[in-house]
Structures are given as structure tokens and as C-alpha cells.
Design an enzyme around this catalytic site. Structure first.
Site, PDB file in Angstrom:
ATOM      1  N   ASP A   7       0.896  -1.263  -0.014  1.00 41.64           N
ATOM      2  CA  ASP A   7       0.127  -0.259  -0.015  1.00 41.64           C
ATOM      3  C   ASP A   7       0.864   1.266   0.036  1.00 41.64           C
ATOM      4  O   ASP A   7       2.172   1.138   0.268  1.00 41.64           O
ATOM      5  CB  ASP A   7      -1.055  -0.004   1.318  1.00 41.64           C
ATOM      6  CG  ASP A   7      -1.812   1.130   1.202  1.00 41.64           C
ATOM      7  OD1 ASP A   7      -2.413   1.375   0.268  1.00 41.64           O
ATOM      8  OD2 ASP A   7      -1.920   1.884   2.099  1.00 41.64           O
ATOM      9  N   SER A   8       0.221   2.567  -0.348  1.00 44.22           N
ATOM     10  CA  SER A   8       0.949   3.519  -0.270  1.00 44.22           C
ATOM     11  C   SER A   8       1.488   4.191   1.132  1.00 44.22           C
ATOM     12  O   SER A   8       2.233   5.113   1.122  1.00 44.22           O
ATOM     13  CB  SER A   8       0.171   4.626  -1.175  1.00 44.22           C
ATOM     14  OG  SER A   8      -0.971   4.616  -0.246  1.00 44.22           O
ATOM     15  N   GLY A  40      -2.459   8.910  -4.148  1.00 46.67           N
ATOM     16  CA  GLY A  40      -3.668   9.542  -4.793  1.00 46.67           C
ATOM     17  C   GLY A  40      -3.799  11.032  -5.425  1.00 46.67           C
ATOM     18  O   GLY A  40      -4.760  11.259  -6.186  1.00 46.67           O
ATOM     19  N   CYS A  70      -3.769  -0.929  -2.359  1.00 48.32           N
ATOM     20  CA  CYS A  70      -3.971   0.381  -2.558  1.00 48.32           C
ATOM     21  C   CYS A  70      -5.033   0.508  -3.878  1.00 48.32           C
ATOM     22  O   CYS A  70      -4.364  -0.003  -4.856  1.00 48.32           O
ATOM     23  CB  CYS A  70      -2.689   1.079  -2.998  1.00 48.32           C
ATOM     24  SG  CYS A  70      -2.909   2.754  -3.279  1.00 48.32           S
ATOM     25  N   ASN A  71      -5.984   1.190  -3.777  1.00 49.63           N
ATOM     26  CA  ASN A  71      -6.844   1.280  -4.892  1.00 49.63           C
ATOM     27  C   ASN A  71      -6.303   1.958  -5.936  1.00 49.63           C
ATOM     28  O   ASN A  71      -6.435   1.821  -7.137  1.00 49.63           O
ATOM     29  CB  ASN A  71      -8.176   1.872  -4.616  1.00 49.63           C
ATOM     30  CG  ASN A  71      -9.087   1.187  -3.751  1.00 49.63           C
ATOM     31  OD1 ASN A  71      -9.930   0.718  -4.393  1.00 49.63           O
ATOM     32  ND2 ASN A  71      -8.810   0.894  -2.406  1.00 49.63           N
ATOM     33  N   GLU A 150      -6.993   9.545   9.011  1.00 51.57           N
ATOM     34  CA  GLU A 150      -5.385   9.710   9.732  1.00 51.57           C
ATOM     35  C   GLU A 150      -5.379   9.923  11.089  1.00 51.57           C
ATOM     36  O   GLU A 150      -4.651   9.719  11.904  1.00 51.57           O
ATOM     37  CB  GLU A 150      -4.416   9.962   8.560  1.00 51.57           C
ATOM     38  CG  GLU A 150      -4.456   8.971   7.656  1.00 51.57           C
ATOM     39  CD  GLU A 150      -2.979   9.026   6.687  1.00 51.57           C
ATOM     40  OE1 GLU A 150      -2.389   9.747   6.729  1.00 51.57           O
ATOM     41  OE2 GLU A 150      -2.874   8.092   5.848  1.00 51.57           O
ATOM     42  N   CYS A 181     -11.040   3.244  -1.532  1.00 44.04           N
ATOM     43  CA  CYS A 181      -9.903   3.828  -1.079  1.00 44.04           C
ATOM     44  C   CYS A 181      -9.463   3.119   0.316  1.00 44.04           C
ATOM     45  O   CYS A 181     -10.500   2.653   0.937  1.00 44.04           O
ATOM     46  CB  CYS A 181      -9.849   5.243  -0.807  1.00 44.04           C
ATOM     47  SG  CYS A 181      -8.568   5.870   0.247  1.00 44.04           S
ATOM     48  N   THR A 182      -8.309   2.659   0.334  1.00 39.95           N
ATOM     49  CA  THR A 182      -7.797   1.928   1.849  1.00 39.95           C
ATOM     50  C   THR A 182      -8.571   2.374   3.005  1.00 39.95           C
ATOM     51  O   THR A 182      -8.958   1.832   3.857  1.00 39.95           O
ATOM     52  CB  THR A 182      -6.564   1.806   1.933  1.00 39.95           C
ATOM     53  OG1 THR A 182      -5.761   3.016   1.708  1.00 39.95           O
ATOM     54  CG2 THR A 182      -5.945   0.869   0.893  1.00 39.95           C
ATOM     55  N   HIS A 183      -8.572   3.935   3.030  1.00 40.24           N
ATOM     56  CA  HIS A 183      -8.998   4.631   4.317  1.00 40.24           C
ATOM     57  C   HIS A 183     -10.493   4.359   4.816  1.00 40.24           C
ATOM     58  O   HIS A 183     -10.772   4.506   5.934  1.00 40.24           O
ATOM     59  CB  HIS A 183      -8.562   6.065   4.281  1.00 40.24           C
ATOM     60  CG  HIS A 183      -7.094   6.256   4.580  1.00 40.24           C
ATOM     61  ND1 HIS A 183      -6.221   5.607   3.381  1.00 40.24           N
ATOM     62  CD2 HIS A 183      -6.321   6.787   5.478  1.00 40.24           C
ATOM     63  CE1 HIS A 183      -4.872   6.049   3.811  1.00 40.24           C
ATOM     64  NE2 HIS A 183      -4.976   6.776   4.849  1.00 40.24           N
TER      65      HIS A 183
HETATM   66  N1  DGL Z   1      -3.965   3.773  -0.219  1.00 41.40           N
HETATM   67  C1  DGL Z   1      -4.793   4.910  -1.379  1.00 41.40           C
HETATM   68  C2  DGL Z   1      -5.671   4.291  -1.817  1.00 41.40           C
HETATM   69  O1  DGL Z   1      -6.562   3.438  -1.645  1.00 41.40           O
HETATM   70  C3  DGL Z   1      -5.054   5.949  -0.328  1.00 41.40           C
HETATM   71  C4  DGL Z   1      -4.107   6.982   0.049  1.00 41.40           C
HETATM   72  C5  DGL Z   1      -3.043   7.405  -0.976  1.00 41.40           C
HETATM   73  O2  DGL Z   1      -3.593   8.378  -1.570  1.00 41.40           O
HETATM   74  O3  DGL Z   1      -2.326   6.991  -1.142  1.00 41.40           O
HETATM   75  O4  DGL Z   1      -6.173   4.634  -3.026  1.00 41.40           O
END
Ligand code: DGL
Length: 249
Positions: A7-8, A40, A70-71, A150, A181-183
Site C-alpha cells: 500500500d502507499s 492518490g 491500494c486502490n 489518519e 480507497c483503503t482508508h
Molecule cells: N491507499 C490509497 C488508496 O487506496 C489512499 C491513500 C493515498 O492517496 O495514497 O487509493
């Protein structure tokens, strides 16, 4: 079997959580590129470059497969990752679309896709949903949800007003909402209260279902061990994992 989960940043722990709950692997090596998050807001070329670097890093842990939590990376870099890996690489977008299609009875159902700017602008969710016959789509990039999550603000005034700001033009509640999105799974309860009749699609649950049904992965008796790696502030990732993965690690 050892899976690399990429993931990012810390957000992919929401996907790791579903994988841990279902005990699909002996070990998960989680890598969050916390030094360079967010992805993102970045452009396609940068997302691909960072993703290939993450792949090279994870290869050194002798992984049997890679799961892109990560999406944003799933939307932009999956093909490149697959070209450069000798093992399977799975993203979360196709599983998310399949989960939405399974959850909806009619092709006239409306779907709200939520994701980062890069995910929404890639158009991949929209394209795959249309291929499945769903044309009634709204897509939104509620970027402020990421820092709100976050900050640990999973409910309360800040989140409520952020939701009102982004959702103000949605007059008819969607039949399904893809939390792309992961969050966003961390604020699923609040989004569910805002749209009480919408089905919420969570990437973590969707990839588990995909691996179990399409790829015939079976749960193991023993719990999965988790190795956490970050490109910056590894301690921060560990602390977040202790809270978000409570009872699982
Ligand atoms: N992990 C990213 C996603 O799922 C969200 C956070 C980012 O922008 O890196 O798209």
C-alpha cells in the site's frame, strides 16, 4: 504461502485486516510506502514508478504472490506490476466491482464510487462497472476523508461536515457505495448512517471473497503471521496496526 501486501501507506492495513481474519496465508509481509504517501494525488507515471520499486523491494522477501491493497496503485500500475513479477499480482478493483455486482439485484441500480483523485480519474472502476451493465454511476474523490481518517476522526463533527460537503449534491441515495480507497472502511459506519439503505463495498472483504471463490484459496487452521515494513516511520505503522488490527496481531 507468503503474500506481499503493498500500500502507499498505513491505509492498506484495512485490507490486511480482512486477510488476517480469514487466515488465507502463513505469512503476510506488509509494505507501506509511508515516505511517499499519498499516491492518490500523483500522476500515472509516478504511481507506476513507485509501485515497481515496491515490487522490487518485496521480491527480496521471497513472496509467493502480491496483493495490492491500494486502490490508486490497482487503478494505475497493475499491468506493469504483473509484467514484472514471476508470481500472481492481485489488485482490489476487479474484486470490488464483482462484489458490487453480486450485491445488486438490478442493472438499473445506482452505484457511488468513492476513491482518490487518481483512482477516480483513471476511470477504471467506472469502466468495469459499465462492462457489467451498470450505467447509473456517480464517482467522487473526497480527498479530505484521507487526513480525517489518519487523524482518527472516525466519527464526530469534522467527519460529519466533511461528508455533508462532499455528498451535498447526491439527492438520491445510491444502491451501493464502493469504498474505493483503503482508508474509507474505517468510516464505513458513518457513511452507512449518512446513506442507511446503501450497500457498502469494502475492498478487503471483496479481495478475500475473490481469492476464496475465484482462486479457491482456503482458510488455514493457524493464524497468519504479519511482518510490517515501511519506507518511513516504521514505528508509526506499527502503532497504527496495534489499534486497527487489535486482536489479530
Ligand atoms: N491507499 C490509497 C488508496 O487506496 C489512499 C491513500 C493515498 O492517496 O495514497 O487509493
Amino acid at each position: 504461502m507468503r503474500a506481499g501486501v503493498f500500500d502507499s501507506g498505513v491505509g492498506g492495513l484495512t485490507v490486511a485486516k480482512s486477510l488476517l481474519e480469514h487466515k488465507l496465508f502463513d505469512e503476510i509481509v506488509y509494505f507501506g510506502d509511508t515516505a511517499r504517501v499519498p499516491y492518490g494525488t500523483k500522476d500515472h507515471k509516478t504511481i507506476v514508478k513507485y509501485s515497481l520499486e515496491a515490487l522490487d523491494f518485496l521480491k527480496s522477501f521471497d513472496i509467493d504472490m502480491m496483493i495490492v491493497a491500494c486502490n490508486t496503485v490497482s487503478a494505475h500500475a497493475l499491468d506493469e506490476l504483473r509484467k514484472n513479477a514471476s508470481f500472481d499480482v492481485f489488485g482490489v478493483i476487479e474484486p470490488g466491482v464483482l462484489a458490487a455486482a453480486n450485491a445488486l439485484k438490478s442493472k438499473n441500480s445506482s452505484v457511488l464510487v468513492l476513491g482518490t483523485k487518481a483512482t477516480i480519474n483513471s476511470g477504471l472502476y467506472q469502466k468495469l462497472l459499465r462492462q457489467k451493465g451498470f450505467d447509473n454511476l456517480i464517482s467522487l474523490a473526497p480527498s479530505l476523508f484521507v487526513p480525517v481518517v489518519e487523524e482518527g476522526l472516525f466519527e464526530g463533527d469534522v467527519l460529519e461536515s466533511t461528508m455533508r460537503y462532499y455528498f451535498k449534491d447526491i439527492t438520491l441515495a445510491p444502491d451501493a457505495i464502493i469504498l474505493g480507497c483503503t482508508h474509507f472502511p474505517l468510516i464505513a459506519d458513518a457513511i452507512g448512517r449518512y446513506f442507511p439503505n446503501s450497500k457498502l463495498i469494502h475492498s478487503g472483504d471483496a479481495i478475500v471473497e475473490y481469492l476464496q471463490t475465484k482462486r479457491r484459496f482456503q482458510s488455514k487452521d493457524n493464524p497468519t503471521t504479519l511482518k510490517l515494513l515501511a519506507s518511513d516511520n516504521a514505528e508509526g505503522l506499527r502503532k497504527t496496526a496495534e489499534v486497527w488490527l487489535k486482536g489479530l496481531i
